[in-house]
Write an enzyme that holds these catalytic residues in place. Sequence first.
Site, mmCIF file in Angstrom:
data_model
loop_
_atom_site.group_PDB
_atom_site.id
_atom_site.type_symbol
_atom_site.label_atom_id
_atom_site.label_comp_id
_atom_site.label_asym_id
_atom_site.label_seq_id
_atom_site.Cartn_x
_atom_site.Cartn_y
_atom_site.Cartn_z
ATOM 1 N N TYR A 1 0.974 -1.280 -0.074
ATOM 2 C CA TYR A 1 0.033 0.081 0.032
ATOM 3 C C TYR A 1 0.942 1.216 0.092
ATOM 4 O O TYR A 1 1.185 1.795 1.060
ATOM 5 C CB TYR A 1 -1.053 0.088 1.234
ATOM 6 C CG TYR A 1 -1.910 -1.098 1.474
ATOM 7 C CD1 TYR A 1 -2.108 -1.892 0.249
ATOM 8 C CD2 TYR A 1 -2.519 -1.253 2.304
ATOM 9 C CE1 TYR A 1 -3.075 -3.003 0.087
ATOM 10 C CE2 TYR A 1 -3.416 -2.634 2.603
ATOM 11 C CZ TYR A 1 -3.506 -3.235 1.434
ATOM 12 O OH TYR A 1 -4.567 -4.238 1.670
ATOM 13 N N PHE A 23 -12.941 -5.363 1.163
ATOM 14 C CA PHE A 23 -14.075 -4.586 0.195
ATOM 15 C C PHE A 23 -15.432 -5.017 1.083
ATOM 16 O O PHE A 23 -16.225 -5.635 0.593
ATOM 17 C CB PHE A 23 -14.243 -5.098 -1.111
ATOM 18 C CG PHE A 23 -15.095 -4.179 -1.886
ATOM 19 C CD1 PHE A 23 -15.114 -2.810 -1.780
ATOM 20 C CD2 PHE A 23 -15.907 -4.765 -3.018
ATOM 21 C CE1 PHE A 23 -15.946 -1.969 -2.771
ATOM 22 C CE2 PHE A 23 -16.670 -3.988 -3.668
ATOM 23 C CZ PHE A 23 -16.486 -2.571 -3.593
ATOM 24 N N PRO A 24 -15.558 -4.723 2.482
ATOM 25 C CA PRO A 24 -16.562 -5.054 3.035
ATOM 26 C C PRO A 24 -17.965 -4.180 2.747
ATOM 27 O O PRO A 24 -19.080 -4.747 3.040
ATOM 28 C CB PRO A 24 -16.232 -4.835 4.528
ATOM 29 C CG PRO A 24 -15.218 -3.640 4.607
ATOM 30 C CD PRO A 24 -14.373 -4.001 3.195
ATOM 31 N N GLY A 34 -24.657 -2.282 -3.757
ATOM 32 C CA GLY A 34 -25.133 -2.502 -4.970
ATOM 33 C C GLY A 34 -26.666 -1.907 -5.210
ATOM 34 O O GLY A 34 -27.031 -1.090 -4.536
#
Length: 295
Positions: free
Chosen positions: A70, A215-216, A220
């Site tokens: 990162y 990516f919790p 959508g």
Amino acid sequence: MANDGGTPPAKASGTYRIGGDLQVDRLGYGAMQITGPGVWGDPKDPAEAVRVLRRAIDLGVTFIDTADSYGPFVSEMLIRQALHPYADDLVIATKAGLTRPGPSDWRPVGRPEYLRQQCELSLRHLGLDCIPLYQLHRVDPTVPLADQLGELALLRQEGKVRHIGLSEVTVEQIEAARAITPIVSVQNLYNLTDRGAEDVLDHCERNDLAFIPWFPIATGDLARPGGPLDAVSTEHGATPAQLAVAWLLRRSPVMLPIPGTSSVAHLEENVAAALVRLTDDEFATLAKATLAKAT
């Protein structure tokens, strides 16, 4: 959604002992987004990144997840700048095994000498003598798994790593890894709308392995007006993103969500998800809506 006004909200998420001895509050913080665009270079506002990390601690977060890739290393060095010397109850997890030729470019490298080098660098950048949780960021298909995990096991024997975890693996890979060295955690893509790792989560729960969903926060179409998340949001006075995290916390006692952000305001919203209590019917409704969407 309510708070007594005195207890930091992350404490409401409950606790879990990683490896049986590292107790953390289950709602943690993922430190990928405090870097520059494409997870590359310095953030546009380094001072805000420092504020985010310090505010996470104020909110009760005791588990921070990062990686050498990162930045690279930018996230780890910001963590040290903001939080060192670390609180006794803070558990920092980092990873190695992905190289970064450029922005948004990720390539697995699992050569033992590379993993050792990256561990030494992470120790230096984080200001640690021992990394509490060291994760193989990706399994390198060109290097025998025994060589990759064997090196991490050596680092553990040397006292540079306390526990070993995996990332983006199958059940078969978990069991192959456990035959080489003790494994305490798995970090896979998983959220309310993408539950492809359901079998891995179930396996982790059966074997008391921490499951860290990356990516919790994903909602959508479930958050559309009149959709299932929209209705529950109105009932709880919570955002769809908060409900997505609350659903994860309810899904399994081994679940450790690590929503990440580069802003203090968004961080506060994410951590407040620990205060949301879904009813049995609400939990089931959201789960069924996801399955119906998938089919």
